[in-house]
Write an enzyme that holds these catalytic residues in place. Structure first.
Site, mmCIF file in Angstrom:
data_model
loop_
_atom_site.group_PDB
_atom_site.id
_atom_site.type_symbol
_atom_site.label_atom_id
_atom_site.label_comp_id
_atom_site.label_asym_id
_atom_site.label_seq_id
_atom_site.Cartn_x
_atom_site.Cartn_y
_atom_site.Cartn_z
ATOM 1 N N ASP A 1 55.237 -53.746 69.569
ATOM 2 C CA ASP A 1 55.983 -53.673 70.540
ATOM 3 C C ASP A 1 57.105 -54.441 70.593
ATOM 4 O O ASP A 1 57.441 -55.333 71.629
ATOM 5 C CB ASP A 1 55.166 -54.249 71.715
ATOM 6 C CG ASP A 1 53.756 -53.643 71.737
ATOM 7 O OD1 ASP A 1 53.752 -52.200 71.548
ATOM 8 O OD2 ASP A 1 52.793 -54.110 72.067
ATOM 9 N N GLU B 1 53.964 -44.272 78.067
ATOM 10 C CA GLU B 1 54.110 -45.651 78.589
ATOM 11 C C GLU B 1 55.359 -46.305 77.842
ATOM 12 O O GLU B 1 56.395 -45.415 77.496
ATOM 13 C CB GLU B 1 52.775 -46.338 77.834
ATOM 14 C CG GLU B 1 52.791 -46.030 76.511
ATOM 15 C CD GLU B 1 51.245 -47.101 76.111
ATOM 16 O OE1 GLU B 1 50.641 -47.470 76.581
ATOM 17 O OE2 GLU B 1 51.164 -46.759 74.536
#
Length: 446
Positions: A36, A207
């Site tokens: 991420d 997301e």
């Protein structure tokens, strides 16, 4: 590819600063799992704020075979080759409102405004459900102080903050849909109620929102499961709060089958880059991920050209360093295989096996500086004895040297005289000479 031990440097307010080997290739970090990645330019450097996948500790009682994450590191680089680990900048135990039995410190972000650095992160709250917290620092590497409470009115994960040219700040986040809310000048609260971002996919997981602006176009990028695993898509608008219009795919589903592909996009020294993750160091378990970077380009109309993922990455490699040819730019159609040096320790990196006559590997962008290096070193092994040739720029380009590898099953470093070493940045073509298979860890010019 071999991994060097860390060397401790001067302690700073953020803790001990660690230097890594020159990871100019993908993945960027070898000594730990990272995912991420949010990349930002602060103080003339790139700072990458990833999440941190770890193995379940003894007290872990959560979902089996799931994401286990309890803290955050930050890494910085001036050249996209040499990365520094500034150590842990935030951890679950420092967050008063977080459930201490949960290991759910997921995808973060960090922005700079009015002299302060604001680090946004999701965590499971004590009263249940994901909330988004903020930690504040005077420097991009901390120390960060988490606020005592989460952002009221926000329930979700994957915070991404966009600051517009007029100084207005907007918080994007995900909770089955993507939401956006304007932040107050304090950067710790939102104004009004969050708004659902319309006109985005309504089927499949969505997301990880990341927003940015270029030439008056506002881009909202996000992972989306259109088929079985996530790919990166984007929408565009003339306003940071929309309405947005779906515009295309940035990155196709990973060939490795990695389920997630959280990301960020930034411009640095007139080049745009995509930072993302894959499962390079953990091919059999995609909850242990590793961050990558590749160049990103725009078309004349502002649309984003699809990124083709590479092992080579974006950093410039010094010819005098150990050149990890297993992070290749291209290979021959047959006769090349990449595998771990040690299956029991993937963090040790990879090796290249040449097993076909004239099989080859291309490795781009090697900096010979002023040239004139006199020898070539190769760390390799070959049961029957073999040789490799190194050519400049193309398979039939100038021969830089031919290195013989002695017969045996142990790794050995072999030297050979170099020929006509040029100045500047060039590509290398490493070719198997003869028919005997040979395994190569790295090569270098001295």
């Amino acid at each position: 590819m071999k991994l060097y031990p860390h060397h401790l440097l001067v302690a700073s307010v953020a803790g001990l600063l660690l230097t890594t080997a020159a990871f100019a290739t993908n993945p960027l970090i070898l000594d730990q799992f990272t995912a991420d990645p949010t990349a930002r330019v602060f103080e003339g450097k790139i700072y990458v704020y990833p999440s941190h996948d770890i193995k379940p500790p003894p007290d872990y009682k959560g979902r089996p075979n799931w994401f286990v994450m309890e803290d955050y590191h930050v890494f910085s680089s001036e050249n996209l080759t040499d990365w520094k680990d500034h150590g842990v900048i935030a951890m679950r135990s420092d967050v008063e409102w977080a459930d201490q039995s949960a290991y759910a410190m997921w995808a973060p972000d960090c922005v700079f405004k009015d002299g302060k650095y604001y680090f946004y992160f999701p965590a499971t709250a004590k009263d249940g459900g994901f909330r988004i917290g903020v930690a504040v620092a005077d420097k991009p590497y901390g120390p960060f102080k988490p606020m005592a409470t989460f952002i009221e009115g926000v329930k979700g994960i994957d915070p991404g903050v966009f600051i517009d040219k007029d100084g207005s700040a907007y918080l994007f986040y995900a909770a089955k849909q993507i939401f956006v809310a304007k932040l107050k000048p304090t950067m710790l609260e939102i104004e009004g109620e969050p708004k659902v971002v319309d006109n985005l996919p309504t089927q499949g997981l969505i997301e990880g929102p990341f927003a940015f602006e270029r030439n008056g176009i506002y881009y909202l990028t996000y992972p989306h499961v259109e088929n079985k695993i996530e790919r990166l898509e984007y929408a565009s608008s003339t306003s940071p709060m929309g309405p947005f219009k779906q515009a295309g795919v940035i990155l196709d589903e990973s060939a490795s089958g990695c389920w997630t592909v959280h990301h960020s996009i930034l411009e640095y020294q007139r080049q745009w880059y995509l930072f993302y993750h894959d499962r390079d160091l953990s091919p059999s378990f995609d909850k242990n991920r590793s961050i990558r970077a590749d160049k990103l380009f725009f078309e004349a109309d502002g649309s984003i050209r699809k990124v083709i993922p590479t092992l080579r990455g974006v950093g410039l490699v010094n010819a005098n360093s150990d050149i990890q040819i297993d992070r290749y730019s291209a290979t021959s159609p047959e006769g090349i295989a990449i595998s771990f040096l040690d299956d029991a320790n993937p963090h040790a990196g990879w090796k290249t096996t040449f097993s076909g006559a004239n099989s080859w590997v291309r490795f781009n962008e090697v900096d010979f500086d002023r040239g004139g290096q006199r020898s070539i070193e190769v760390r390799a092994k070959s049961g029957g004895g073999a040789a490799v040739e190194i050519h400049l720029d193309k398979p039939d380009g100038p021969l830089l040297g031919r290195v013989k590898v002695g017969q045996g099953f142990d790794w050995q470093i072999t030297h050979s005289a170099a020929k006509r070493i040029p100045a500047g940045v060039h590509d290398l073509i490493v070719t198997q000479s003869g028919t005997e298979p040979v395994e190569v860890d790295w090569l270098s010019f001295r």
